[in-house]
Write a protein that holds these residues in place. Structure first.
Motif, PDB file in Angstrom:
ATOM      1  N   ILE A 202       0.832  -1.210   0.000  1.00 23.20           N
ATOM      2  CA  ILE A 202       0.000   0.000   0.000  1.00 23.20           C
ATOM      3  C   ILE A 202       0.864   1.256   0.000  1.00 23.20           C
ATOM      4  O   ILE A 202       0.539   2.252  -0.631  1.00 23.20           O
ATOM      5  N   THR A 300      -8.527  -1.761   0.151  1.00 24.66           N
ATOM      6  CA  THR A 300      -7.782  -0.812  -0.687  1.00 24.66           C
ATOM      7  C   THR A 300      -6.861  -1.557  -1.656  1.00 24.66           C
ATOM      8  O   THR A 300      -6.691  -1.123  -2.798  1.00 24.66           O
ATOM      9  N   MET A 303      -9.076  -2.570  -4.444  1.00 21.97           N
ATOM     10  CA  MET A 303      -9.390  -1.442  -5.332  1.00 21.97           C
ATOM     11  C   MET A 303      -8.259  -1.216  -6.327  1.00 21.97           C
ATOM     12  O   MET A 303      -8.476  -0.976  -7.501  1.00 21.97           O
ATOM     13  N   ARG A 304      -7.046  -1.281  -5.816  1.00 20.12           N
ATOM     14  CA  ARG A 304      -5.901  -1.068  -6.675  1.00 20.12           C
ATOM     15  C   ARG A 304      -5.811  -2.149  -7.747  1.00 20.12           C
ATOM     16  O   ARG A 304      -5.522  -1.865  -8.904  1.00 20.12           O
ATOM     17  N   ASN A 306      -8.279  -3.872  -8.936  1.00 24.82           N
ATOM     18  CA  ASN A 306      -9.354  -3.646  -9.905  1.00 24.82           C
ATOM     19  C   ASN A 306      -8.973  -2.538 -10.879  1.00 24.82           C
ATOM     20  O   ASN A 306      -9.246  -2.625 -12.072  1.00 24.82           O
ATOM     21  N   LEU A 307      -8.343  -1.502 -10.342  1.00 25.78           N
ATOM     22  CA  LEU A 307      -7.937  -0.383 -11.195  1.00 25.78           C
ATOM     23  C   LEU A 307      -6.913  -0.834 -12.222  1.00 25.78           C
ATOM     24  O   LEU A 307      -6.913  -0.399 -13.370  1.00 25.78           O
TER      25      LEU A 307
ATOM     26  N   LEU B 199      -9.079   7.480  -0.211  1.00 25.82           N
ATOM     27  CA  LEU B 199      -9.124   6.118  -0.757  1.00 25.82           C
ATOM     28  C   LEU B 199      -8.704   6.118  -2.214  1.00 25.82           C
ATOM     29  O   LEU B 199      -8.010   5.217  -2.674  1.00 25.82           O
ATOM     30  N   ILE B 202      -4.935   6.247  -2.243  1.00 25.35           N
ATOM     31  CA  ILE B 202      -4.364   4.952  -1.841  1.00 25.35           C
ATOM     32  C   ILE B 202      -4.486   3.933  -2.971  1.00 25.35           C
ATOM     33  O   ILE B 202      -3.604   3.119  -3.191  1.00 25.35           O
ATOM     34  N   ALA B 203      -5.593   4.001  -3.687  1.00 26.00           N
ATOM     35  CA  ALA B 203      -5.811   3.042  -4.775  1.00 26.00           C
ATOM     36  C   ALA B 203      -5.224   3.557  -6.089  1.00 26.00           C
ATOM     37  O   ALA B 203      -5.619   3.112  -7.159  1.00 26.00           O
ATOM     38  N   ASN B 204      -4.281   4.486  -5.991  1.00 22.11           N
ATOM     39  CA  ASN B 204      -3.556   4.981  -7.173  1.00 22.11           C
ATOM     40  C   ASN B 204      -4.447   5.608  -8.224  1.00 22.11           C
ATOM     41  O   ASN B 204      -4.175   5.494  -9.418  1.00 22.11           O
ATOM     42  N   GLY B 205      -5.525   6.279  -7.767  1.00 21.34           N
ATOM     43  CA  GLY B 205      -6.337   7.011  -8.719  1.00 21.34           C
ATOM     44  C   GLY B 205      -7.632   6.312  -9.108  1.00 21.34           C
ATOM     45  O   GLY B 205      -8.189   6.589 -10.180  1.00 21.34           O
ATOM     46  N   ALA B 206      -8.114   5.432  -8.243  1.00 23.92           N
ATOM     47  CA  ALA B 206      -9.386   4.756  -8.536  1.00 23.92           C
ATOM     48  C   ALA B 206     -10.515   5.784  -8.566  1.00 23.92           C
ATOM     49  O   ALA B 206     -10.568   6.690  -7.742  1.00 23.92           O
ATOM     50  N   THR B 210     -15.003   2.470  -9.337  1.00 24.72           N
ATOM     51  CA  THR B 210     -14.079   1.403  -8.914  1.00 24.72           C
ATOM     52  C   THR B 210     -14.118   1.242  -7.400  1.00 24.72           C
ATOM     53  O   THR B 210     -14.149   0.128  -6.870  1.00 24.72           O
ATOM     54  N   ILE B 211     -14.138   2.370  -6.690  1.00 26.51           N
ATOM     55  CA  ILE B 211     -14.160   2.320  -5.225  1.00 26.51           C
ATOM     56  C   ILE B 211     -15.416   1.596  -4.730  1.00 26.51           C
ATOM     57  O   ILE B 211     -15.345   0.704  -3.880  1.00 26.51           O
TER      58      ILE B 211
END
Lengths: 311, 311
Positions: A202, A300, A303-304, A306-307, B199, B202-206, B210-211
């Motif tokens: 993370i 989280t 989410m990453r 998925n992105l 969030l 943290i998720a690199n731009g979700a 997506t969230i």
């Protein structure tokens, strides 16, 4: 022919290659099943530099994933990463004989179940590796330090197979801790891995020092360890509160360390998210135990993934 | 000379430039203090395309950060980002006259205090902007949609300054909601921003979709909103439980949306972490309220900042 048992390593990365070398040294016939490393190993064998000396060896058979075996092994040692997209039960099926014992040298929690369900008549030996080793190029492994295996029958106990295999590893020159409660030992290892590995991902590859020295970082680690402990206790593996500070103090004594999950992530490789974290959260949910810190990190990470369309 | 009040915009990015344009349209003298955009604005003024028409204008004075004012303004509108390294009280000091009213159009919670402490005799008008606008190149702004301001005296009430300024904005063509409880409105906005913005980083731009669509994502958002609500209630701003589902359903109705904090992060710009999240956690700690989900996100963001040597 040797009267030593025959070994097949499925997934000969750094870990599989190393433990194969140890068993080769102990006099076993050791073969490997490979995918991307096939050509390199077929041509040059496996090269291993180690504090134990040069452990390089040529496997007795070098199989390619999809081949049929010339004979089924006495021990099939599975060393692939535990990933959602990898059906490990299917992966070993072609190589399983009537008397093949299945050995897992893999990280994470609750990773034996799918194999125990698929092969109810095969004894399963579950192992935790405490080792620093990395694959530097196809077929080439650098063993840096350690190497101990904690080993036991899954789900519990120590049987004759464990004793035979542990003797072979000991003959090959590494330490083995036989345990009656290998699942408990997995929980114990997860006390460290479950907080530190995913947090490092993370934080885009933060090392242990950065994690602990960040404002609130040490307390977050403490909270995550406590959540793992609470779930472990519900599963029948209570631990003393003192292990929390032991894990933190032990980590502070190590040089700053970037763990393998972080390295996998930074190098675009899949991470063992569910084996190390997701399964802990799933077990917590079955028990109705709140694990808000672990859950936040898990979601989280999802989410990453998925992105990035990867898992 | 107009009898309309004089305005100085400190920090004329997209937000400052846009609201300056509105006040210009209302007949005010509008000047700007700039740093990196000085040369572009000095040469070409501020170019703004907008659904409201072409809002481009030349500020009456274009100051460079460090200049001395020719006159102090009636209203100083502060639009800089709220960042740990930015001393906003020092930033406005050269421009504050005896009768200058301080106006904040900035995001986050508990962001007025340092200015109220530094200028106890200056009335502070606190505003929340609901707007989609972005700076596309130096001195050039694209206003895409919305523009409403929620405005009130800090810490509470509505005074004659609020009424005067809101009338000017209304004359310029935007909607103003005057509120007796602007701090409560900040909490209300944080119900969304505090979970979604960090969030997404943290998720690199979700994006929002997506969230929410990630396994466990919607529930994580729900848990984070509830934590913000609990802290808001302890601060004297209770909210009805129904706002949780309102926020989630409202977000699901929007097209997938990547928020400005995520864009800042992805573009290597500093993020308003503490204004939007850190201050909420700090207030929770003062009340002894556990906020494990918010805290996990905050600490992991700090780890990342430490790793990247940025804050």
């Amino acid at each position: 022919m040797s009267d030593k048992p025959s070994i097949l390593i499925v997934g000969a990365g750094a870990i599989g290659s190393f433990y194969g070398a140890i068993l080769k040294k102990a006099g076993c016939k050791v073969s490997t099943v490979l995918r991307s490393e096939y050509d390199a190993v077929k041509a040059n064998g496996i090269r291993i530099s180690s504090p134990l000396g040069d452990l390089s060896y040529r496997p007795d058979h070098v199989y390619r994933d999809g081949d049929r075996p010339e004979e089924t092994p006495d021990y099939l040692i599975l060393c692939v990463k535990v990933l959602p997209g990898v059906d490990r039960a299917a992966l070993v099926r072609p190589w399983m004989g009537a008397n093949t014992r299945l050995v897992l040298i893999e990280n994470g929690l609750d990773i034996e179940r799918e194999l125990a369900d698929a092969y109810p008549d095969s004894p399963i030996i579950s192992c935790l590796a405490f080792i620093a080793a990395s694959r530097t190029e196809p077929g080439v492994v650098e063993h840096k330090a350690y190497g101990k295996l904690v080993m036991g029958r899954y789900p519990e106990g120590i049987d004759e197979n464990c004793r035979e295999l542990s003797q072979l590893f000991t003959d090959g020159g590494i330490n083995i801790d036989l345990t009656e409660q290998v699942v408990g030992e997995r929980w114990r290892k997860c006390l460290w891995n479950t907080p530190f590995n995913p947090l490092s991902v993370i934080a885009n590859g933060a090392d242990t020092r950065t994690i602990l020295d960040t404002e609130g970082g040490e307390q977050l680690i403490r909270n995550m360890i406590r959540e793992v402990m609470t779930v472990a206790e519900a599963e029948g593996y209570p631990m003393d509160d003192s292990v929390i500070e032991q894990n933190i103090e032990g980590t502070r004594k190590m040089p700053p360390y970037k763990n393998s999950m972080a390295l996998d992530y930074l190098n675009g490789r899949p991470i063992e998210r569910d084996a190390v974290l997701g399964n802990v959260v799933a077990i917590a949910e079955r028990h109705g135990i709140p694990v808000p810190h672990l859950n936040t990190v898990l979601v989280t990470l999802r989410m990453r993934a998925n992105l990035e369309n990867r898992d």
